[in-house]
Design an enzyme around this catalytic site. Structure first.
Site, mmCIF file in Angstrom:
data_model
loop_
_atom_site.group_PDB
_atom_site.id
_atom_site.type_symbol
_atom_site.label_atom_id
_atom_site.label_comp_id
_atom_site.label_asym_id
_atom_site.label_seq_id
_atom_site.Cartn_x
_atom_site.Cartn_y
_atom_site.Cartn_z
ATOM 1 N N GLU A 46 89.927 -68.109 14.623
ATOM 2 C CA GLU A 46 89.750 -68.448 13.343
ATOM 3 C C GLU A 46 88.522 -69.574 13.679
ATOM 4 O O GLU A 46 88.962 -70.540 14.563
ATOM 5 C CB GLU A 46 90.877 -69.190 12.764
ATOM 6 C CG GLU A 46 90.860 -69.515 11.381
ATOM 7 C CD GLU A 46 92.208 -69.967 10.686
ATOM 8 O OE1 GLU A 46 92.419 -70.457 9.608
ATOM 9 O OE2 GLU A 46 93.183 -70.431 11.489
ATOM 10 N N LYS A 115 90.149 -66.202 4.198
ATOM 11 C CA LYS A 115 91.490 -66.380 4.394
ATOM 12 C C LYS A 115 92.113 -66.899 2.734
ATOM 13 O O LYS A 115 91.350 -67.154 1.973
ATOM 14 C CB LYS A 115 91.660 -67.606 5.104
ATOM 15 C CG LYS A 115 93.021 -68.113 5.490
ATOM 16 C CD LYS A 115 93.022 -69.416 6.300
ATOM 17 C CE LYS A 115 94.402 -69.732 6.770
ATOM 18 N NZ LYS A 115 94.292 -70.786 7.801
ATOM 19 N N CYS A 170 95.382 -66.207 10.000
ATOM 20 C CA CYS A 170 96.295 -67.238 10.619
ATOM 21 C C CYS A 170 97.443 -67.308 9.334
ATOM 22 O O CYS A 170 98.385 -66.338 9.592
ATOM 23 C CB CYS A 170 95.616 -68.630 10.582
ATOM 24 S SG CYS A 170 96.613 -69.818 11.608
#
Length: 640
Positions: A46, A115, A170
Site C-alpha cells: 500500500e 481503498k 489493507c
C-alpha cells in the site's frame, strides 16, 4: 500456466518516506527480481510509491506530482513484460485524495482500485488525508490514459481459464463486509491486497489467521503484500509480512523484518473445482462489475510449492496425534450409535493379524467401552486357511486376548476344499476363484456367527481398497457396519501406530503386538506361504498404497486429471519413485477405479472421517458403468 498454475509474488522494496523517485527505482529493482522468477502476478505494498507513513505530506501538491512521475517510471519499466502488477500510490480525483492500487501491465494502467474502508482508530488517522473509495466504477485521466476507477474492477485473463483478479487494500480485509466477498461472488478467483499493517505483539498471528480464513471462506487464492523496511518508525514499525494463501492454506509467508520477496504458484483450476463442487458458493449478478481483459504469455510454470506425499496424514506430529484421536472417536461413536439403534448384543470381527482388522478391533473395543458393554461380547474370529502364516495367526490371537475379546477359531480349509470339489475348482489352480472362494467362506462364517449371537459383523476393509476394488464382492466387501470405510490405507497405519504409542504401562503386550502388525507386509493371505512367510504382497500386485492414496486425493478432492496428478506425483515423490513407476501405477489406479465402481455402489454403512469418501450415499455418486476413455487419453500420453 500449464495445469492452471500461476506464479505469484509479493514484494516490499526498501523505500524512503516521501521520495517517490527513489521508491520507483527500488520498485523497478523488485520487479526485476520477480521477472527473473517468471512471476505473472506481482503485488507491492500500500502506498509504496510514497511510503505509507507520509502523514500530512500527503496533502502536498509536490508529493502527489512526484508520485505520478514515479508511476510513469514504473510503467516504462513494465514495458515488454506481461506480469499483472499492483502498485500503491495516492491519487487525486475530483478534488479528493484516494489511497489506490494501480493495476499495470506492459506499460499500461489497466485500472485503479481505491481503498474503501478508511481506518481512523488506534494508531490510524487515514481519514485526515484520504476519502473512502466507491465500489461504483467511473473513469479518471492519469498520465495520458483514461482509466477505470472503482472497487468493482475485475481483471480477467483471456488465456488462462478461471483467472480473475480482484483487489482490496489493507483495512478492507479487516472489516465485517470486505470488498473481497463481493468480488469473489462476482467471479474473482484471486484476491490481491496491498497493505501497510504495522507490527504489535501478537498481531502477526491474527493477521495470518485472517488471510488464511479469508481464502478459505471465499474459496480463492489470496496474495497479501505489506509495507516493510524504510517506512517511518516515528511511532510504528512495519515488518513486510507478506503471505500467499489458497483455500485456507498458507503457501508462502515472508520472514518478518527482512523485506523478503516471496513466491508461490496459485492453482487456479483447483479453486474453480472447489467452487463447482460447493453448492453453497453462489455467484451473484456481475452487472455492477467492470471486467478488464489482459493476456499472459503461455509458458509452463516451474513449480516451487510442495505437495505432501501423504495428503490424508498431517506432517505435524502434534496435529497428527490430535487427528488420530479424533478419527478413532468418530469411528467408535458411529459404531456405538449402530448398537444403540439395533440392540445387537455382540460384535463379530474377522481378525487376520493385518492392519485393517487390527484397527477395526481397536475401534470396536472403544465403542463397547463407550456403551458400557463387556469386551467379552466382541467375538474375534480367526479363520486360518491355505495362505495363513504363523506370524499373522499368532498376532491375531494375541491381539484379541489382550483386548479382552472372545477368541473363536474356525479353520475353513476343509469347507473351502468341499466347496471347490462341488464347483469343480482345481486346488492347484491358484486363480481368482481360488482366492475369492476363501474370502467368501470367511464372510459366510462371520455372518452366521453373528446370527447365532445376535450380533453385527464389523467390516474391516479400508477406503484405499474400495477405491481400487481390492475386495472380494460379497466377501470381505460385505459387512453390517464398516468402521474403516472412510479411512485410507496410509492413515490406517498411523492410527494403529498412534494406538501403540499411547498404550499404558499395563499394555506392553498390546503395544508389542501392534508394532509387529505394523511391521507385517500388507497381504490378503489367500495364496500358500513360501517357507512359512507371506507370498502374496498386495503392494507388489496393485502398487504402493502411498501412491494410490495420493492419486485418490488429487482425483476426488481436487478434481485433477491424470496428467496433472502425474505431474504433482512426480514432484512429491521425486527420488523415491521413478516417473515410469508413477505412470505405471497411475494407469493401474485409473483403470481399477472406473472398473470397480460397482463394488462401491453397494457399500455397507460406515462413517465418513475426512474430506474424501467413496460412499454412494455421500461423496461419490458415480455410475458403475462410466467410461474412463476421457481420462485414458491423458494416461496414454504419459511417458512409458
Amino acid at each position: 500456466m500449464k495445469d492452471g498454475f500461476l506464479k505469484a509474488a509479493a514484494a516490499a522494496p526498501k523505500i524512503r518516506v516521501a521520495d517517490p523517485a527513489w521508491n520507483a527505482l527500488e520498485i523497478c529493482k523488485a520487479l526485476d527480481s520477480c521477472y527473473a522468477q517468471r512471476a505473472k502476478l506481482i503485488v507491492l505494498p500500500e502506498l509504496c510509491l510514497t511510503g505509507y507513513t507520509c502523514q500530512d505530506l500527503f496533502l502536498q501538491e509536490r508529493l502527489l506530482e512526484e508520485s505520478l512521475e514515479g508511476l510513469q517510471a514504473v510503467l516504462e519499466h513494465t514495458k515488454g513484460h506481461d506480469a499483472l502488477t499492483f502498485v500503491g500510490l495516492p491519487l487525486e480525483k475530483d478534488g479528493k485524495l484516494y489511497n489506490v492500487a494501480a493495476a499495470v501491465q506492459d506499460g499500461r494502467i489497466l485500472g485503479l482500485v481505491p481503498k474503501q474502508n478508511i481506518p481512523n482508530y488506534g494508531e490510524f488517522y487515514e481519514v485526515r488525508h484520504f476519502a473512502a473509495g466507491s465500489r461504483e466504477v467511473s473513469e479518471v485521466d492519469v498520465l495520458g490514459q483514461t482509466v477505470p476507477f472503482g472497487g468493482n474492477l475485475l481483471f480477467s485473463c483471456r488465456n488462462l481459464k478461471g483467472l480473475v483478479v480482484g483487489c482490496e487494500l489493507c483495512e478492507d480485509v479487516w472489516v465485517m463486509d470486505p470488498p473481497s466477498t463481493a468480488l469473489a461472488k462476482a467471479g474473482a478467483t484471486v484476491i490481491v491486497n496491498l497493505s501497510a499493517s504495522n507490527e504489535t505483539v501478537g498481531k502477526d498471528t491474527y493477521r495470518k489467521s485472517l488471510i488464511a480464513a479469508t481464502s478459505a471462506r471465499l474459496l480463492c487464492s489470496y496474495v497479501y503484500a505489506s509495507a516493510g523496511d524504510g517506512e517511518s518508525t516515528q511511532d510504528l514499525v512495519f515488518s513486510g509480512h507478506h503471505m500467499i494463501a489458497e483455500n485456507g492454506s498458507v503457501l508462502a509467508e515472508a520472514a518478518r523484518f527482512e523485506n523478503e520477496t516471496i513466491f508461490s504458484e496459485l492453482d487456479v483450476h483447483k479453486i474453480c473445482h472447489e467452487r463447482r463442487r460447493m453448492s453453497t458458493f453462489v455467484p451473484e449478478n456481475t452487472e455492477h462489475c467492470v471486467r478488464i481483459g489482459f493476456t499472459l504469455e503461455k509458458e509452463e510454470t516451474r513449480l516451487t510449492r510442495t505437495f505432501v506425499q501423504t495428503p490424508f496424514v498431517p506432517s505435524d506430529e502434534a496435529l497428527k496425534k490430535e487427528r488420530c484421536e479424533q478419527i478413532l472417536s468418530i469411528q467408535a461413536h458411529g459404531l456405538k450409535k449402530r448398537y444403540e439403534h439395533t440392540g445387537a448384543q455382540t460384535a463379530v470381527i474377522g481378525v487376520s493379524g493385518g492392519l485393517d482388522s487390527t484397527l477395526a478391533l481397536l475401534v470396536t473395543a472403544r465403542a463397547f467401552d463407550l456403551l458400557g458393554k463387556s469386551r467379552s461380547d466382541i467375538i474375534a474370529v480367526t479363520m486360518p486357511c491355505f495362505g495363513t502364516t504363523n506370524r499373522t495367526y499368532e498376532n491375531a490371537c494375541r491381539l484379541a486376548q489382550t483386548l479382552g475379546a472372545k477368541l473363536v477359531e474356525v479353520n475353513i480349509r476343509e469347507a473351502v476344499q468341499v466347496h471347490f470339489r462341488d464347483i469343480g475348482q482345481d486346488m492347484e489352480k491358484h486363480d481368482v476363484t481360488y482366492e475369492n472362494g476363501q474370502a467368501r467362506e470367511r464372510t459366510q462364517v462371520l455372518m452366521d456367527l453373528a446370527n447365532q449371537s445376535n450380533g453385527l459383523v464389523i467390516g474391516t476393509g479400508d477406503m484405499s481398497e474400495l477405491a481400487l476394488g481390492w475386495a472380494t464382492y460379497n466377501g470381505d466387501h460385505m459387512s453390517m457396519y464398516g468402521v474403516n470405510v472412510g479411512v485410507p490405507k496410509t492413515l490406517v497405519r498411523h492410527l494403529v501406530a498412534y494406538c501403540a504409542d499411547t498404550c499404558s504401562e499395563n499394555e506392553k503386550v498390546l503395544c508389542e503386538v501392534l508394532l509387529d502388525v505394523l511391521d507385517t507386509p500388507v497381504s490378503p493371505e489367500l495364496l500358500p506361504p513360501e517357507d512359512g512367510k507371506i507370498s502374496q504382497k498386495t503392494e507388489d500386485l496393485v502398487g504402493p498404497y502411498e501412491l494410490h492414496d495420493f492419486f485418490l486425493y488429487q482425483l476426488l478432492r481436487c478434481g485433477f486429471g491424470p496428467a496433472k496428478i502425474y505431474r504433482l506425483a512426480c514432484r512429491a515423490f521425486e527420488g523415491i519413485y521413478s516417473k515410469e513407476t508413477i505412470g505405471k501405477w497411475l494407469k493401474t489406479f485409473c483403470r481399477r477405479f472406473f472398473a470397480q465402481q460397482f463394488k462401491r455402489s453397494c457399500l455397507p454403512d460406515g462413517p465418513k472421517v475426512g474430506s474424501v469418501a467413496v460412499s454412494p450415499r455421500g461423496d461419490l455418486r458415480m455410475p458403475s458403468d462410466a467410461s474412463r476413455m476421457a481420462w485414458q487419453k491423458e494416461l496414454d500420453q504419459l511417458p512409458e
